[in-house]
Design a protein around this motif. Structure first.
Motif, PDB file in Angstrom:
ATOM      1  N   CYS A   1      58.194  49.957  53.528  1.00  0.00           N
ATOM      2  CA  CYS A   1      58.688  50.055  51.979  1.00  0.00           C
ATOM      3  C   CYS A   1      59.072  51.388  51.827  1.00  0.00           C
ATOM      4  CB  CYS A   1      57.500  49.853  51.125  1.00  0.00           C
ATOM      5  SG  CYS A   1      56.528  48.066  51.406  1.00  0.00           S
ATOM      6  N   PRO A   2      60.626  51.480  51.369  1.00  0.00           N
ATOM      7  CA  PRO A   2      61.135  52.495  50.880  1.00  0.00           C
ATOM      8  C   PRO A   2      60.568  53.315  49.921  1.00  0.00           C
ATOM      9  CG  PRO A   2      62.453  51.018  50.217  1.00  0.00           C
ATOM     10  CD  PRO A   2      61.234  50.422  50.937  1.00  0.00           C
ATOM     11  N   THR A   3      59.718  52.515  48.953  1.00  0.00           N
ATOM     12  CA  THR A   3      59.091  53.178  47.843  1.00  0.00           C
ATOM     13  C   THR A   3      57.772  52.793  47.905  1.00  0.00           C
ATOM     14  OG1 THR A   3      59.775  51.169  46.409  1.00  0.00           O
ATOM     15  CG2 THR A   3      61.052  53.050  46.355  1.00  0.00           C
ATOM     16  N   PRO A   4      56.801  53.513  47.260  1.00  0.00           N
ATOM     17  CA  PRO A   4      55.333  53.066  47.330  1.00  0.00           C
ATOM     18  C   PRO A   4      54.838  51.959  46.517  1.00  0.00           C
ATOM     19  CG  PRO A   4      55.522  55.087  45.797  1.00  0.00           C
ATOM     20  CD  PRO A   4      56.884  54.642  46.622  1.00  0.00           C
ATOM     21  N   ALA A   5      53.675  51.106  47.099  1.00  0.00           N
ATOM     22  CA  ALA A   5      53.156  50.215  46.059  1.00  0.00           C
ATOM     23  C   ALA A   5      52.191  50.827  45.130  1.00  0.00           C
ATOM     24  CB  ALA A   5      52.504  49.491  46.930  1.00  0.00           C
ATOM     25  N   SER A   6      52.062  50.234  43.886  1.00  0.00           N
ATOM     26  CA  SER A   6      50.951  50.985  42.925  1.00  0.00           C
ATOM     27  C   SER A   6      49.710  50.161  42.916  1.00  0.00           C
ATOM     28  CB  SER A   6      51.651  51.131  41.887  1.00  0.00           C
ATOM     29  OG  SER A   6      52.057  50.068  40.945  1.00  0.00           O
ATOM     30  N   ILE A   7      48.817  50.824  42.648  1.00  0.00           N
ATOM     31  CA  ILE A   7      47.524  50.019  42.603  1.00  0.00           C
ATOM     32  C   ILE A   7      46.931  50.470  41.265  1.00  0.00           C
ATOM     33  CG2 ILE A   7      45.243  49.601  43.487  1.00  0.00           C
ATOM     34  CD1 ILE A   7      46.630  49.943  46.392  1.00  0.00           C
ATOM     35  N   ASP A   8      46.596  49.540  40.363  1.00  0.00           N
ATOM     36  CA  ASP A   8      45.882  49.836  39.028  1.00  0.00           C
ATOM     37  C   ASP A   8      44.583  49.164  38.861  1.00  0.00           C
ATOM     38  OD1 ASP A   8      47.683  51.401  37.465  1.00  0.00           O
ATOM     39  OD2 ASP A   8      49.054  49.875  38.015  1.00  0.00           O
ATOM     40  N   PHE A   9      43.532  49.727  38.536  1.00  0.00           N
ATOM     41  CA  PHE A   9      42.108  49.427  38.404  1.00  0.00           C
ATOM     42  C   PHE A   9      41.956  48.799  36.869  1.00  0.00           C
ATOM     43  CE2 PHE A   9      42.124  52.126  41.727  1.00  0.00           C
ATOM     44  CZ  PHE A   9      41.186  51.500  42.718  1.00  0.00           C
ATOM     45  N   VAL A  10      41.961  47.466  36.932  1.00  0.00           N
ATOM     46  CA  VAL A  10      42.030  46.962  35.395  1.00  0.00           C
ATOM     47  C   VAL A  10      40.600  46.279  35.132  1.00  0.00           C
ATOM     48  CG1 VAL A  10      44.460  46.805  35.416  1.00  0.00           C
ATOM     49  CG2 VAL A  10      43.277  44.730  36.241  1.00  0.00           C
ATOM     50  N   GLU A  11      40.131  45.850  34.079  1.00  0.00           N
ATOM     51  CA  GLU A  11      39.312  45.225  33.498  1.00  0.00           C
ATOM     52  C   GLU A  11      39.574  43.739  33.504  1.00  0.00           C
ATOM     53  OE1 GLU A  11      36.367  46.562  32.687  1.00  0.00           O
ATOM     54  OE2 GLU A  11      36.659  48.426  33.264  1.00  0.00           O
ATOM     55  N   ALA A  12      38.624  42.846  34.147  1.00  0.00           N
ATOM     56  CA  ALA A  12      38.960  41.565  34.549  1.00  0.00           C
ATOM     57  C   ALA A  12      37.989  40.910  33.665  1.00  0.00           C
ATOM     58  CB  ALA A  12      38.860  41.207  35.896  1.00  0.00           C
ATOM     59  N   HIS A  13      38.036  40.758  32.238  1.00  0.00           N
ATOM     60  CA  HIS A  13      37.473  40.055  31.359  1.00  0.00           C
ATOM     61  C   HIS A  13      38.026  39.983  30.046  1.00  0.00           C
ATOM     62  CE1 HIS A  13      35.576  43.506  28.870  1.00  0.00           C
ATOM     63  NE2 HIS A  13      35.333  44.036  30.047  1.00  0.00           N
ATOM     64  N   PRO A  14      37.855  38.798  29.311  1.00  0.00           N
ATOM     65  CA  PRO A  14      38.958  38.337  28.129  1.00  0.00           C
ATOM     66  C   PRO A  14      38.850  39.349  27.039  1.00  0.00           C
ATOM     67  CG  PRO A  14      36.989  36.966  28.174  1.00  0.00           C
ATOM     68  CD  PRO A  14      36.733  37.729  29.445  1.00  0.00           C
ATOM     69  N   TYR A  15      37.794  40.319  27.111  1.00  0.00           N
ATOM     70  CA  TYR A  15      37.499  41.011  25.963  1.00  0.00           C
ATOM     71  C   TYR A  15      38.112  42.702  25.878  1.00  0.00           C
ATOM     72  CZ  TYR A  15      34.116  37.593  25.243  1.00  0.00           C
ATOM     73  OH  TYR A  15      33.585  36.277  25.054  1.00  0.00           O
ATOM     74  N   ALA A  16      39.016  42.851  27.185  1.00  0.00           N
ATOM     75  CA  ALA A  16      39.395  44.153  27.490  1.00  0.00           C
ATOM     76  C   ALA A  16      40.715  44.027  27.229  1.00  0.00           C
ATOM     77  CB  ALA A  16      39.041  44.399  28.944  1.00  0.00           C
TER      78      ALA A  16
ATOM     79  N   THR B   1      45.948  36.398  35.245  1.00  0.00           N
ATOM     80  CA  THR B   1      45.111  36.719  34.226  1.00  0.00           C
ATOM     81  C   THR B   1      44.206  35.787  33.855  1.00  0.00           C
ATOM     82  OG1 THR B   1      46.757  36.730  32.511  1.00  0.00           O
ATOM     83  CG2 THR B   1      46.573  38.787  33.759  1.00  0.00           C
ATOM     84  N   THR B   2      44.452  34.408  33.591  1.00  0.00           N
ATOM     85  CA  THR B   2      43.781  33.375  33.267  1.00  0.00           C
ATOM     86  C   THR B   2      42.899  33.071  34.349  1.00  0.00           C
ATOM     87  OG1 THR B   2      45.616  32.433  31.958  1.00  0.00           O
ATOM     88  CG2 THR B   2      43.585  31.089  32.510  1.00  0.00           C
ATOM     89  N   ALA B   3      43.010  33.182  35.547  1.00  0.00           N
ATOM     90  CA  ALA B   3      42.437  32.945  36.540  1.00  0.00           C
ATOM     91  C   ALA B   3      41.289  34.332  36.874  1.00  0.00           C
ATOM     92  CB  ALA B   3      42.999  32.744  38.036  1.00  0.00           C
ATOM     93  N   LEU B   4      41.745  35.513  36.438  1.00  0.00           N
ATOM     94  CA  LEU B   4      40.696  36.541  36.502  1.00  0.00           C
ATOM     95  C   LEU B   4      39.493  36.383  35.545  1.00  0.00           C
ATOM     96  CD1 LEU B   4      42.687  39.561  36.662  1.00  0.00           C
ATOM     97  CD2 LEU B   4      41.467  39.038  38.232  1.00  0.00           C
ATOM     98  N   ASN B   5      39.632  35.683  34.384  1.00  0.00           N
ATOM     99  CA  ASN B   5      39.030  35.391  33.128  1.00  0.00           C
ATOM    100  C   ASN B   5      38.037  34.203  33.709  1.00  0.00           C
ATOM    101  OD1 ASN B   5      39.993  37.427  31.544  1.00  0.00           O
ATOM    102  ND2 ASN B   5      41.362  35.943  30.464  1.00  0.00           N
ATOM    103  N   ALA B   6      38.523  33.402  34.270  1.00  0.00           N
ATOM    104  CA  ALA B   6      37.950  32.145  34.820  1.00  0.00           C
ATOM    105  C   ALA B   6      36.414  32.690  35.849  1.00  0.00           C
ATOM    106  CB  ALA B   6      38.715  31.041  35.431  1.00  0.00           C
ATOM    107  N   ILE B   7      37.358  33.494  37.027  1.00  0.00           N
ATOM    108  CA  ILE B   7      36.267  33.939  37.752  1.00  0.00           C
ATOM    109  C   ILE B   7      35.197  34.901  37.205  1.00  0.00           C
ATOM    110  CG2 ILE B   7      35.935  35.557  39.959  1.00  0.00           C
ATOM    111  CD1 ILE B   7      38.859  34.387  40.455  1.00  0.00           C
ATOM    112  N   TYR B   8      35.644  35.584  36.236  1.00  0.00           N
ATOM    113  CA  TYR B   8      34.844  36.512  35.442  1.00  0.00           C
ATOM    114  C   TYR B   8      33.301  35.600  34.944  1.00  0.00           C
ATOM    115  CZ  TYR B   8      32.590  39.553  31.687  1.00  0.00           C
ATOM    116  OH  TYR B   8      31.918  40.108  30.834  1.00  0.00           O
ATOM    117  N   PHE B   9      34.023  34.741  34.330  1.00  0.00           N
ATOM    118  CA  PHE B   9      33.008  33.851  33.547  1.00  0.00           C
ATOM    119  C   PHE B   9      32.111  32.935  34.558  1.00  0.00           C
ATOM    120  CE2 PHE B   9      35.494  33.940  29.583  1.00  0.00           C
ATOM    121  CZ  PHE B   9      34.750  34.408  28.680  1.00  0.00           C
ATOM    122  N   ALA B  10      32.576  32.582  35.586  1.00  0.00           N
ATOM    123  CA  ALA B  10      31.860  31.969  36.551  1.00  0.00           C
ATOM    124  C   ALA B  10      30.822  32.797  37.063  1.00  0.00           C
ATOM    125  CB  ALA B  10      32.799  31.259  37.608  1.00  0.00           C
ATOM    126  N   ARG B  11      31.161  34.086  37.321  1.00  0.00           N
ATOM    127  CA  ARG B  11      30.167  35.062  38.180  1.00  0.00           C
ATOM    128  C   ARG B  11      29.182  35.593  37.035  1.00  0.00           C
ATOM    129  NH1 ARG B  11      30.838  36.215  43.576  1.00  0.00           N
ATOM    130  NH2 ARG B  11      33.044  36.023  43.985  1.00  0.00           N
TER     131      ARG B  11
END
Length: 136
Positions: free
Chosen positions: A35-50, A80-90
């Motif tokens: 890659c000629p430019t870098p990939a970015s990584i952000d740490f995000v909250e994975a629940h519907p109240y964030a 993002t919907t899948a993130l919420n579903a996995i969060y609730f399942a956990r």
């Protein structure tokens, strides 16, 4: 919460034995060989109240956006919907097992790979782990 549980909660498991302190979960840029430019990584909250994780970072048209959460790789436009579903399942699993539901890790990684890059999210995760190992 025991001292061991507090220590686990204070760091993020990135796989392959790499732990990142929660205080260091800031935006990171990872250079990849293809890659000629870098990939970015952000740490995000994975629940519907964030905040909406899709608003974090600034993907350009054509960039590939994916999320990594609890071992799941999510790349669809409904990630993002899948993130919420996995969060609730956990959380439900923790409650049914009579565990403290506060121990459910709610931090996901949002990976943005530039449009002109042929790398996969797994390649970015490998490069991120190498970068963190080099910092220690």
């Amino acid at each position: 919460m025991t001292a061991a549980e507090s220590a686990v909660d204070a760091s993020r498991d990135l796989g392959d034995g790499v732990l990142l302190p929660r205080a260091a979960t800031l935006r990171r840029f990872v250079w990849l060989s293809r890659c000629p430019t870098p990939a970015s990584i952000d740490f995000v909250e994975a629940h519907p109240y964030a905040s909406d994780p899709s608003l974090v970072g600034a993907p350009r048209p054509g960039d590939s956006v994916s999320y990594v959460y609890q071992g799941w790789h999510l790349e669809s436009r409904f990630a993002t919907t899948a993130l919420n579903a996995i969060y609730f399942a956990r959380r439900a699993q923790a409650r049914l097992a009579m565990q403290d539901s506060r121990l459910v890790d709610n931090v996901a990684l949002k990976i943005i790979i530039p449009a002109n890059c042929a790398s996969l999210p797994e390649d970015v995760m490998v490069a991120l782990r190498e970068q963190i190992r080099a910092e220690v």
